[in-house]
Design a protein around this motif. Structure first.
Motif, PDB file in Angstrom:
ATOM      1  N   LEU A 113      -1.451  -9.227   6.250  1.00  0.00           N
ATOM      2  CA  LEU A 113      -1.931  -8.557   7.459  1.00  0.00           C
ATOM      3  C   LEU A 113      -1.022  -7.387   7.756  1.00  0.00           C
ATOM      4  O   LEU A 113      -1.453  -6.343   8.243  1.00  0.00           O
ATOM      5  CB  LEU A 113      -1.882  -9.576   8.604  1.00  0.00           C
ATOM      6  CG  LEU A 113      -2.686  -9.323   9.851  1.00  0.00           C
ATOM      7  CD1 LEU A 113      -4.158  -9.245   9.491  1.00  0.00           C
ATOM      8  CD2 LEU A 113      -2.470 -10.472  10.840  1.00  0.00           C
ATOM      9  N   TYR A 114       0.247  -7.542   7.422  1.00  0.00           N
ATOM     10  CA  TYR A 114       1.230  -6.513   7.741  1.00  0.00           C
ATOM     11  C   TYR A 114       1.572  -5.638   6.542  1.00  0.00           C
ATOM     12  O   TYR A 114       1.976  -4.496   6.704  1.00  0.00           O
ATOM     13  CB  TYR A 114       2.490  -7.169   8.290  1.00  0.00           C
ATOM     14  CG  TYR A 114       2.250  -7.799   9.636  1.00  0.00           C
ATOM     15  CD1 TYR A 114       2.161  -6.998  10.777  1.00  0.00           C
ATOM     16  CD2 TYR A 114       2.056  -9.165   9.771  1.00  0.00           C
ATOM     17  CE1 TYR A 114       1.913  -7.562  12.015  1.00  0.00           C
ATOM     18  CE2 TYR A 114       1.805  -9.739  11.008  1.00  0.00           C
ATOM     19  CZ  TYR A 114       1.739  -8.937  12.126  1.00  0.00           C
ATOM     20  OH  TYR A 114       1.477  -9.478  13.342  1.00  0.00           O
ATOM     21  N   PHE A 115       1.387  -6.181   5.337  1.00  0.00           N
ATOM     22  CA  PHE A 115       1.692  -5.408   4.133  1.00  0.00           C
ATOM     23  C   PHE A 115       0.536  -5.581   3.169  1.00  0.00           C
ATOM     24  O   PHE A 115       0.146  -6.700   2.851  1.00  0.00           O
ATOM     25  CB  PHE A 115       2.999  -5.886   3.503  1.00  0.00           C
ATOM     26  CG  PHE A 115       4.154  -5.843   4.459  1.00  0.00           C
ATOM     27  CD1 PHE A 115       4.836  -4.658   4.674  1.00  0.00           C
ATOM     28  CD2 PHE A 115       4.526  -6.974   5.168  1.00  0.00           C
ATOM     29  CE1 PHE A 115       5.892  -4.615   5.582  1.00  0.00           C
ATOM     30  CE2 PHE A 115       5.574  -6.940   6.074  1.00  0.00           C
ATOM     31  CZ  PHE A 115       6.261  -5.752   6.280  1.00  0.00           C
ATOM     32  N   LYS A 116      -0.001  -4.473   2.710  1.00  0.00           N
ATOM     33  CA  LYS A 116      -1.194  -4.504   1.874  1.00  0.00           C
ATOM     34  C   LYS A 116      -0.962  -5.297   0.595  1.00  0.00           C
ATOM     35  O   LYS A 116      -1.872  -5.892   0.044  1.00  0.00           O
ATOM     36  CB  LYS A 116      -1.633  -3.074   1.552  1.00  0.00           C
ATOM     37  CG  LYS A 116      -3.114  -2.851   1.637  1.00  0.00           C
ATOM     38  CD  LYS A 116      -3.480  -1.356   1.658  1.00  0.00           C
ATOM     39  CE  LYS A 116      -2.664  -0.497   0.732  1.00  0.00           C
ATOM     40  NZ  LYS A 116      -2.638   0.926   1.152  1.00  0.00           N
ATOM     41  N   SER A 117       0.258  -5.274   0.105  1.00  0.00           N
ATOM     42  CA  SER A 117       0.557  -5.984  -1.142  1.00  0.00           C
ATOM     43  C   SER A 117       2.034  -6.316  -1.167  1.00  0.00           C
ATOM     44  O   SER A 117       2.812  -5.821  -0.342  1.00  0.00           O
ATOM     45  CB  SER A 117       0.206  -5.113  -2.342  1.00  0.00           C
ATOM     46  OG  SER A 117       1.081  -4.007  -2.385  1.00  0.00           O
ATOM     47  N   LYS A 118       2.401  -7.132  -2.116  1.00  0.00           N
ATOM     48  CA  LYS A 118       3.811  -7.479  -2.261  1.00  0.00           C
ATOM     49  C   LYS A 118       4.624  -6.221  -2.532  1.00  0.00           C
ATOM     50  O   LYS A 118       5.725  -6.060  -2.023  1.00  0.00           O
ATOM     51  CB  LYS A 118       3.957  -8.474  -3.421  1.00  0.00           C
ATOM     52  CG  LYS A 118       5.332  -9.074  -3.555  1.00  0.00           C
ATOM     53  CD  LYS A 118       5.377 -10.026  -4.741  1.00  0.00           C
ATOM     54  CE  LYS A 118       6.768 -10.603  -4.938  1.00  0.00           C
ATOM     55  NZ  LYS A 118       6.826 -11.488  -6.113  1.00  0.00           N
ATOM     56  N   GLU A 119       4.068  -5.340  -3.331  1.00  0.00           N
ATOM     57  CA  GLU A 119       4.794  -4.121  -3.661  1.00  0.00           C
ATOM     58  C   GLU A 119       5.029  -3.270  -2.413  1.00  0.00           C
ATOM     59  O   GLU A 119       6.090  -2.681  -2.246  1.00  0.00           O
ATOM     60  CB  GLU A 119       4.004  -3.325  -4.712  1.00  0.00           C
ATOM     61  CG  GLU A 119       4.901  -2.412  -5.510  1.00  0.00           C
ATOM     62  CD  GLU A 119       4.121  -1.651  -6.561  1.00  0.00           C
ATOM     63  OE1 GLU A 119       3.117  -2.184  -7.072  1.00  0.00           O
ATOM     64  OE2 GLU A 119       4.523  -0.511  -6.861  1.00  0.00           O
ATOM     65  N   GLU A 120       4.013  -3.225  -1.561  1.00  0.00           N
ATOM     66  CA  GLU A 120       4.182  -2.435  -0.340  1.00  0.00           C
ATOM     67  C   GLU A 120       5.267  -3.044   0.533  1.00  0.00           C
ATOM     68  O   GLU A 120       6.031  -2.321   1.185  1.00  0.00           O
ATOM     69  CB  GLU A 120       2.855  -2.361   0.427  1.00  0.00           C
ATOM     70  CG  GLU A 120       2.837  -1.234   1.422  1.00  0.00           C
ATOM     71  CD  GLU A 120       1.610  -1.270   2.313  1.00  0.00           C
ATOM     72  OE1 GLU A 120       0.545  -0.824   1.862  1.00  0.00           O
ATOM     73  OE2 GLU A 120       1.727  -1.764   3.450  1.00  0.00           O
ATOM     74  N   LEU A 121       5.335  -4.356   0.540  1.00  0.00           N
ATOM     75  CA  LEU A 121       6.384  -5.027   1.311  1.00  0.00           C
ATOM     76  C   LEU A 121       7.765  -4.597   0.823  1.00  0.00           C
ATOM     77  O   LEU A 121       8.636  -4.218   1.610  1.00  0.00           O
ATOM     78  CB  LEU A 121       6.223  -6.550   1.188  1.00  0.00           C
ATOM     79  CG  LEU A 121       7.390  -7.423   1.635  1.00  0.00           C
ATOM     80  CD1 LEU A 121       7.694  -7.234   3.112  1.00  0.00           C
ATOM     81  CD2 LEU A 121       7.110  -8.888   1.342  1.00  0.00           C
ATOM     82  N   ILE A 122       7.949  -4.638  -0.494  1.00  0.00           N
ATOM     83  CA  ILE A 122       9.219  -4.226  -1.078  1.00  0.00           C
ATOM     84  C   ILE A 122       9.569  -2.802  -0.671  1.00  0.00           C
ATOM     85  O   ILE A 122      10.668  -2.510  -0.228  1.00  0.00           O
ATOM     86  CB  ILE A 122       9.154  -4.246  -2.609  1.00  0.00           C
ATOM     87  CG1 ILE A 122       8.609  -5.553  -3.126  1.00  0.00           C
ATOM     88  CG2 ILE A 122      10.522  -3.885  -3.175  1.00  0.00           C
ATOM     89  CD1 ILE A 122       9.588  -6.393  -3.814  1.00  0.00           C
ATOM     90  N   ASN A 123       8.598  -1.919  -0.852  1.00  0.00           N
ATOM     91  CA  ASN A 123       8.873  -0.520  -0.570  1.00  0.00           C
ATOM     92  C   ASN A 123       9.147  -0.292   0.912  1.00  0.00           C
ATOM     93  O   ASN A 123      10.021   0.503   1.270  1.00  0.00           O
ATOM     94  CB  ASN A 123       7.712   0.348  -1.062  1.00  0.00           C
ATOM     95  CG  ASN A 123       7.778   0.585  -2.558  1.00  0.00           C
ATOM     96  OD1 ASN A 123       8.488   1.465  -3.012  1.00  0.00           O
ATOM     97  ND2 ASN A 123       7.079  -0.236  -3.328  1.00  0.00           N
ATOM     98  N   ALA A 124       8.414  -0.989   1.773  1.00  0.00           N
ATOM     99  CA  ALA A 124       8.656  -0.853   3.209  1.00  0.00           C
ATOM    100  C   ALA A 124      10.064  -1.328   3.540  1.00  0.00           C
ATOM    101  O   ALA A 124      10.804  -0.682   4.287  1.00  0.00           O
ATOM    102  CB  ALA A 124       7.616  -1.653   3.984  1.00  0.00           C
ATOM    103  N   LEU A 125      10.441  -2.453   2.953  1.00  0.00           N
ATOM    104  CA  LEU A 125      11.774  -3.014   3.167  1.00  0.00           C
ATOM    105  C   LEU A 125      12.836  -1.998   2.761  1.00  0.00           C
ATOM    106  O   LEU A 125      13.827  -1.786   3.472  1.00  0.00           O
ATOM    107  CB  LEU A 125      11.914  -4.267   2.285  1.00  0.00           C
ATOM    108  CG  LEU A 125      12.350  -5.556   2.932  1.00  0.00           C
ATOM    109  CD1 LEU A 125      11.527  -5.825   4.167  1.00  0.00           C
ATOM    110  CD2 LEU A 125      12.189  -6.715   1.953  1.00  0.00           C
ATOM    111  N   TYR A 126      12.607  -1.376   1.612  1.00  0.00           N
ATOM    112  CA  TYR A 126      13.573  -0.421   1.089  1.00  0.00           C
ATOM    113  C   TYR A 126      13.680   0.805   2.001  1.00  0.00           C
ATOM    114  O   TYR A 126      14.774   1.222   2.372  1.00  0.00           O
ATOM    115  CB  TYR A 126      13.156  -0.009  -0.321  1.00  0.00           C
ATOM    116  CG  TYR A 126      14.181   0.818  -1.044  1.00  0.00           C
ATOM    117  CD1 TYR A 126      15.324   0.237  -1.562  1.00  0.00           C
ATOM    118  CD2 TYR A 126      14.009   2.189  -1.197  1.00  0.00           C
ATOM    119  CE1 TYR A 126      16.273   0.997  -2.225  1.00  0.00           C
ATOM    120  CE2 TYR A 126      14.945   2.956  -1.850  1.00  0.00           C
ATOM    121  CZ  TYR A 126      16.070   2.359  -2.368  1.00  0.00           C
ATOM    122  OH  TYR A 126      17.004   3.123  -3.027  1.00  0.00           O
ATOM    123  N   SER A 127      12.535   1.333   2.377  1.00  0.00           N
ATOM    124  CA  SER A 127      12.526   2.499   3.262  1.00  0.00           C
ATOM    125  C   SER A 127      13.235   2.202   4.567  1.00  0.00           C
ATOM    126  O   SER A 127      14.109   2.954   5.006  1.00  0.00           O
ATOM    127  CB  SER A 127      11.083   2.896   3.592  1.00  0.00           C
ATOM    128  OG  SER A 127      10.563   3.719   2.594  1.00  0.00           O
TER     129      SER A 127
END
Lengths: 189, 189, 189, 189
Positions: A42-56
DNA sequence: CATGAATGAGCATTCATTCAT
DNA sequence: CATGAATGAATGCTCATTCAT
């Protein structure tokens, strides 16, 4: 933003650091966060997006902290760099999971170029400081990027060393010491 | 040992560097190596064992290369360290896949503690050099491990910078320069 | 009944026709309808109920339209059937989404037997017409259900053909032509 | 080709007919086929590819059966069409799952345009027969595609009717009857 | 009535590993 | 030694449905 989102971010950060990115399933993150498996998406479109959001978010938060109370441009180069060195170390020691996460994943193929560039842009102020220092002749002739590389490398080595020490009594001294080693080395002859 | 084993190792190294460890399937390695999927497991009990073997072999090979022609213990500390610095850089630049692989995976959870310790043991000779230097008072008072950390950090930053440069004309100069920066910094006051 | 219900029905019809039943999520329907995701379930207990309701309503509406102005029982069989043929085609061409939807789903496992039976019952008047025709000897000896199957089959083939034609100039002629083909075929020898 | 492949195809066909495409999980197919879940993906890249392969193979097999022993081009139009009508019905009644599958899915969005076109091409010989018939003036003036639509529609209606009959004693007669109805209808005036 | 965040069972697909040949 | 078809546990992601507001 949302409390659930925060829980997910915290859980992901913790598990990624402990077990690596690929050994951490989205189900495990959800469980650790205390939410349903679907909630993560619901908050992150994919696991990869989660990683990238975390990194940013990590990089931006660190950059913001480092930039806070930065001595004015008029100040001496060394004064400015010392501020950055101290603040970066402080932030890293206070956010060990965030710091380890960004160290682990900064060279991983999971971070997209887009995210990497965005993160780099939040540290542009460092480039300005260094460029000015080079122009003023305070640094031994050196490529700007090489300087940044050496600076971050030595800072990172110090933080990692300090983090792994048992006692935390002399953290400050070690940090000051390595900073002065570094500056002595790169100072203009 | 076996020609097939060599093909598998080379293929794994290449693919791990290009696409990361988890994005590289054993099937892809076998295909790139030109062998059947089962063959990989004839030489390595598991994918994890393959990674660890690769890491060990890489570290040992590098350590062996660095130690070759090492100036006798009687030589000056700086002479010995410069030898290590140069040889390490040479090896890294001549084996870019190996070097990138070990850099990528040295902090990954896939490398077991056992492997890490084994790799560390092949660099014990560096510790001896440094201990001797500290005892002789040639280094500003500093923890041995911190010294090694700073040394490797600066060396790694330099190698990475040099590797990413377009022209390779001034590699040697950059390497000498950063070595001298480092030594100037850590020299006893 | 409710305006929101109508919006949901229209959105579902459109999306089911365009992307199929299973490729259309209830979330997509709600979005297309401009209502919240929960609202759909206020009017329909489940997605399956929505489908079945759609099917029932469609079949009933078509049956009602066909029956309108139906020539009295006293009229000739052919007159009555021509009326049905024309009206059914008119309705189909004016409600392309409804028609395609019912064509697509009439053989799907999503339509429950209950719904199918209910739909069939609204076309009972057709059975009466045909039974009468058979009794009067106007039709070559044939099973009633076979007749209905052939009738609907030929009508459906014509409607689909006409719908896919570029120009709509000769729709009427084609419809009359295929009707007369059909009647010529099944007429009593 | 492979025995496992055959088992998968048979299981998929059966389950798709019974429960529809989306209500049939690949796991269920594998289980019904008596193979592991991964095996399905060894022979078909995806569930969609399985569906399309099934459709293609079905259509091609039917077309091949219909074309077998087809009366030479010199024969009368009606002779050729009767052959097709009979053989198509025979094939459908002998392969009820295949026939129901292709009927159910011929209008579904799961069949890609590519597959549909490929299937159509295996029935090109029918177009040739009809074109010849139209040229020779044996058919009431009619679009070729409309003719094919009507032909298939009536054939399909008959097959479905015959399939659902309890007794199979008079299958042949019904088929001959509906064929002659159809031909009487479309015969040139 | 209406909302939409939250849920969690269910699914297609992958891939390290095995083993009969 | 070498092969590659077969396995099946594991995973990322979807989506119908619920319910507190």
């Amino acid at each position: 933003m949302s409390e659930k989102r925060d829980q997910i971010v915290a859980a992901a950060l913790k598990l990624f650091c402990q077990k690596g990115f690929q050994n951490t399933s989205t189900a495990a993150i959800s469980k650790e966060a205390g939410v349903a498996t679907g909630t993560l998406f619901l908050y992150f479109k994919s696991k990869e997006e989660l990683i990238n959001a975390l990194y940013s978010e990590t990089k931006n938060a660190m950059a913001a902290y480092v930039q806070e109370d930065l001595p004015a441009a008029a100040a001496a180069l060394e004064t400015q760099l010392l501020h950055c060195w101290r603040r970066a170390a402080e932030w890293a020691l206070e956010h060990p999971f965030h710091y380890r996460f960004s160290a682990m994943f900064s060279n991983s193929p999971f971070i997209t170029k887009l995210t990497r560039d965005e993160a780099a842009s939040s540290f542009l102020f460092m480039q300005d400081i260094i460029e000015k220092g080079i122009k003023q002749g305070n640094l031994a002739g050196m490529d700007k990027n090489l300087f940044i590389s050496l600076f971050s490398g030595q800072l990172h080595a110090t933080i990692t060393f300090v983090e792994n020490q048992q006692s935390s009594s002399n953290h400050k001294e070690v940090l000051e010491q390595t900073f002065h080693f570094f500056m002595k080395g790169v100072a203009a002859a």
